[in-house]
Design a protein around this motif. Structure first.
Motif, short mmCIF file in Angstrom:
data_model
loop_
_atom_site.label_atom_id
_atom_site.label_comp_id
_atom_site.label_asym_id
_atom_site.label_seq_id
_atom_site.Cartn_x
_atom_site.Cartn_y
_atom_site.Cartn_z
N ALA A 158 0.83 -1.22 0.00
CA ALA A 158 0.00 0.00 0.00
C ALA A 158 0.86 1.26 0.00
O ALA A 158 0.57 2.22 -0.74
CB ALA A 158 -0.93 0.00 1.22
N ASN A 159 1.91 1.28 0.82
CA ASN A 159 2.79 2.45 0.89
C ASN A 159 3.54 2.68 -0.42
O ASN A 159 3.83 3.82 -0.79
CB ASN A 159 3.79 2.29 2.03
CG ASN A 159 3.14 2.42 3.39
OD1 ASN A 159 2.07 3.00 3.52
ND2 ASN A 159 3.78 1.88 4.41
N ILE A 220 11.07 -6.11 10.42
CA ILE A 220 11.23 -5.27 11.61
C ILE A 220 11.97 -3.98 11.26
O ILE A 220 11.62 -2.89 11.72
CB ILE A 220 11.98 -6.04 12.71
CG1 ILE A 220 11.10 -7.17 13.25
CG2 ILE A 220 12.38 -5.10 13.84
CD1 ILE A 220 11.77 -8.02 14.30
N PHE A 221 12.99 -4.11 10.42
CA PHE A 221 13.75 -2.94 9.99
C PHE A 221 12.83 -1.92 9.31
O PHE A 221 12.90 -0.72 9.56
CB PHE A 221 14.84 -3.39 9.00
CG PHE A 221 15.67 -2.27 8.44
CD1 PHE A 221 16.66 -1.66 9.19
CD2 PHE A 221 15.44 -1.82 7.15
CE1 PHE A 221 17.42 -0.63 8.66
CE2 PHE A 221 16.19 -0.79 6.61
CZ PHE A 221 17.19 -0.19 7.37
N GLY A 222 11.92 -2.43 8.47
CA GLY A 222 10.98 -1.54 7.80
C GLY A 222 9.94 -0.96 8.74
O GLY A 222 9.46 0.15 8.54
N SER A 223 9.57 -1.73 9.79
CA SER A 223 8.58 -1.25 10.74
C SER A 223 9.12 -0.11 11.59
O SER A 223 8.40 0.83 11.94
CB SER A 223 8.13 -2.40 11.66
OG SER A 223 7.56 -3.44 10.91
N ILE A 224 10.39 -0.19 11.94
CA ILE A 224 11.01 0.86 12.75
C ILE A 224 11.07 2.17 11.97
O ILE A 224 10.93 3.26 12.53
CB ILE A 224 12.43 0.44 13.20
CG1 ILE A 224 12.33 -0.77 14.14
CG2 ILE A 224 13.15 1.59 13.88
CD1 ILE A 224 13.67 -1.36 14.51
N GLY A 225 11.25 2.04 10.66
CA GLY A 225 11.26 3.25 9.83
C GLY A 225 12.38 3.25 8.82
O GLY A 225 13.54 3.41 9.18
N THR A 226 12.01 3.02 7.55
CA THR A 226 13.03 2.99 6.50
C THR A 226 13.50 4.39 6.10
O THR A 226 14.62 4.56 5.65
CB THR A 226 12.45 2.30 5.24
OG1 THR A 226 11.22 2.95 4.87
CG2 THR A 226 12.16 0.85 5.51
N GLU A 235 11.71 0.70 -2.40
CA GLU A 235 12.92 -0.09 -2.16
C GLU A 235 12.66 -1.15 -1.09
O GLU A 235 13.14 -2.29 -1.20
CB GLU A 235 14.07 0.83 -1.73
CG GLU A 235 14.60 1.70 -2.86
CD GLU A 235 15.61 2.71 -2.39
OE1 GLU A 235 15.57 3.07 -1.17
OE2 GLU A 235 16.44 3.16 -3.19
N HIS A 236 11.89 -0.77 -0.07
CA HIS A 236 11.56 -1.73 0.98
C HIS A 236 10.66 -2.84 0.43
O HIS A 236 10.82 -4.01 0.78
CB HIS A 236 10.86 -1.01 2.14
CG HIS A 236 10.54 -1.90 3.30
ND1 HIS A 236 11.44 -2.80 3.83
CD2 HIS A 236 9.41 -2.05 4.04
CE1 HIS A 236 10.89 -3.44 4.84
NE2 HIS A 236 9.64 -3.01 4.97
N MET A 237 9.72 -2.50 -0.46
CA MET A 237 8.85 -3.50 -1.06
C MET A 237 9.66 -4.48 -1.91
O MET A 237 9.42 -5.68 -1.87
CB MET A 237 7.79 -2.82 -1.93
CG MET A 237 6.80 -3.80 -2.56
SD MET A 237 5.57 -3.02 -3.63
CE MET A 237 6.60 -2.55 -5.03
N ILE A 238 10.62 -3.96 -2.66
CA ILE A 238 11.45 -4.82 -3.51
C ILE A 238 12.29 -5.77 -2.66
O ILE A 238 12.39 -6.97 -2.95
CB ILE A 238 12.35 -3.97 -4.43
CG1 ILE A 238 11.50 -3.21 -5.45
CG2 ILE A 238 13.38 -4.85 -5.14
CD1 ILE A 238 12.27 -2.20 -6.27
#
Length: 527
Positions: A158-159, A220-226, A235-238
């Motif tokens: 979604a993001n 978790i890395f993405g949840s904390i804030g990319t 980039e996080h989705m990929i």
């Protein structure tokens, strides 16, 4: 089909269930868009909690999927579940802002979509249990762990795909409708039960564990804030997408290894006619020794096999309902795992009441830790079976309920840091409990009627969701003092106390169940 050639297909079926489970929790992102849904449809907090209950209410009829799996191909059962989600969420997406879409329409459509989850879950469980007879617990644990990642997967998509100006509710409803159908159709060829094999590929399991760990760390890395680390949403989705595709390397690697063995075997056989007669026997011996070195089937230790064979009797659904152990199991599950799911369903309102602007961060965090929690049973099973003993699922569930109870009481503190820590603890413990419960059902009541039995057990989820969710909404409305929304830690303070006490009772009930089941097993072994 030889046992070695079927090995790659067994692992391909596991990869198929992993991908299915990764998208089979569309209801888990409800907390992200629930506040906007509340505003769009002008509904109260009690009505909003009834919608969260509606998703779980569909599981009351989840046993239909167990019956269907007996008579229908598993791929068709999975497609049916995806179709329920397509209709349930798709209609909401199309007519959300239409005044003709009334509250009772939302309730029925959400229930239909919730029932679809049971159909896909049943397929994944049965494939893991039947295709990995020697390591069914490990396979089920790995597969179900990805269910805990669903909210994170939908949030990342979604993001990356939608802009902030678009409706959050409609964005997630669209994804919830189409993603399960797309993935289900894609993995359909792998959704079949294969001839059982007792080979145990240690390297494949270790590689799979490595992938799941990397996936969890990425989540978790993405949840904390990319953004703070310079990574965009795309980039996080990929990166997360690459890790979700990575399990495919296991069946591909095994297939290449099998092809190389066949080529080597054929070359050796072609050279045999050039050997002298007296050398033929030694050549054959060398060939057999080398083949044994290439393929070493590792069986479960005898002691573990004995435990597995004598764990329990096969119990049907009606007979199960008459057992005291069933009701102890049913209530302890409802007072722990289900209670955790109710908390997670209310995360959106909890975050809003605490003044947090980004609800998705909290939901993603709970999803990521839930993923790790669901992975715990696989680690324990894999390493315990190698050492010749088996860890009780009931005891494991009881051990995880105590931290959950403590986390509920911690939530009484108004600090945002405590909220994040407690959410992580409850997310991990809830994920582990629900994953342990899959094997606990077969441990207590056998595997023959698992499809029906486990769907009867998870009927506790809608019951608990209704009761705990309703009282949470009631106390929320009471603290709001007639206002539309409530703000402050007091909004859910009474609910936290009730949830903590209830989870403590669940811990006691599960401990009693463990003692009872252990005593019964000792008596059966002595006989």
């Amino acid at each position: 089909m030889s046992s070695s050639s079927s090995s790659s297909l067994h692992w391909l079926s596991l990869v198929g269930t992993i991908w299915l489970q990764a998208i089979n929790g569309p209801n888990s992102d409800f907390a992200i868009y629930s506040s906007q849904l509340k505003d769009v449809k002008h509904i109260s907090q009690v009505q909003l909690n009834f919608l969260a209950f509606a998703s779980d209410a569909g599981k009351l009829f989840g046993w239909f999927s167990g019956v269907a799996a007996i008579y229908l191909p598993l791929w068709l059962v999975a497609v049916t579940g995806a179709a329920f989600s397509l209709v349930g969420y798709g209609v909401q997406f199309l007519f959300l802002e239409n005044s003709k879409l009334e509250y009772w329409h939302l309730f029925i459509l959400t229930s239909l979509a919730g029932n679809g989850i049971c159909w896909i879950n049943t397929v994944c469980y049965l494939i893991c249990i039947r295709n990995f007879t020697s390591d069914s617990r490990v396979a089920v644990g790995i597969s179900t762990s990805y269910l805990g990642l669903s909210a994170k997967v939908y949030n990342v998509i979604a993001n990356a795909v939608f802009t902030k100006t678009e409706s959050i509710a409609k964005s997630y409803l669209l994804l919830n409708a189409i993603v399960p159908m797309i993935v289900t159709i894609f993995v359909t060829p792998s959704l079949r039960v294969l001839k059982a094999t007792k080979e145990r590929t240690n390297s494949a399991f270790l590689f799979m564990f490595g992938i799941t760990l990397a996936t969890g760390i990425c989540a978790i890395f993405g949840s904390i804030g990319t953004k703070s680390y310079g990574f965009s949403s795309k980039e996080h989705m990929i990166s997360l997408g690459v890790l979700l595709v990575s399990p495919l390397f296991v069946p591909v690697g095994i297939s290449l290894s099998e092809t190389m063995r066949k080529i080597l075997r054929d070359k050796k056989e072609n050279r045999i006619h050039d050997l002298r007669i007296e050398d033929i026997e030694s050549a054959k011996e060398t060939k057999e020794e080398r083949e044994e070195e290439l393929v070493v089937p590792i069986s479960i230790p005898v002691s573990a096999q004995v435990v597995e064979e004598k764990e329990c009797e096969e119990v049907g659904g009606m007979k199960m309902l008459k057992k005291v152990d069933f009701w102890l199991y049913f209530m302890s599950y409802m007072f722990s795992g289900t209670l955790g799911l109710v908390f997670l369903n209310n995360l959106g309102q909890i975050a809003e009441s605490r003044g947090l602007s980004d609800t998705s961060t909290l939901v993603s965090l709970s999803s990521s830790f839930g993923f790790f929690g669901r992975l715990i049973p696989s680690f324990l099973d894999y390493f315990s079976i190698k050492r010749g003993f088996c860890i009780s699922r009931i005891a494991s569930m009881a051990a995880l309920m105590a931290p959950s109870a403590g986390a509920f009481f911690l939530l009484l503190h108004p600090s945002s840091s405590i909220l994040f820590i407690s959410t992580a603890i409850i997310g991990a413990c809830t994920g582990a409990i629900t994953s342990f419960a899959v094997s606990a059902t077969s441990e207590l009541f056998g595997t023959k009627n698992f499809g029906v039995n486990h769907n009867i057990v998870v009927a506790n989820i809608p019951i608990g969701s209704f009761c705990f969710g309703y009282f949470a909404a009631f106390f929320y409305q009471k603290e709001a003092q007639g206002n539309y929304k409530c703000f402050g830690s007091r909004c859910y303070a009474t609910s936290y106390v009730i949830w903590g006490c209830t989870c403590t009772i669940g811990t006691v009930l599960c401990t009693v169940l463990y003692v009872r089941s252990r005593n019964l097993r000792r008596k059966s072994l002595s006989n």
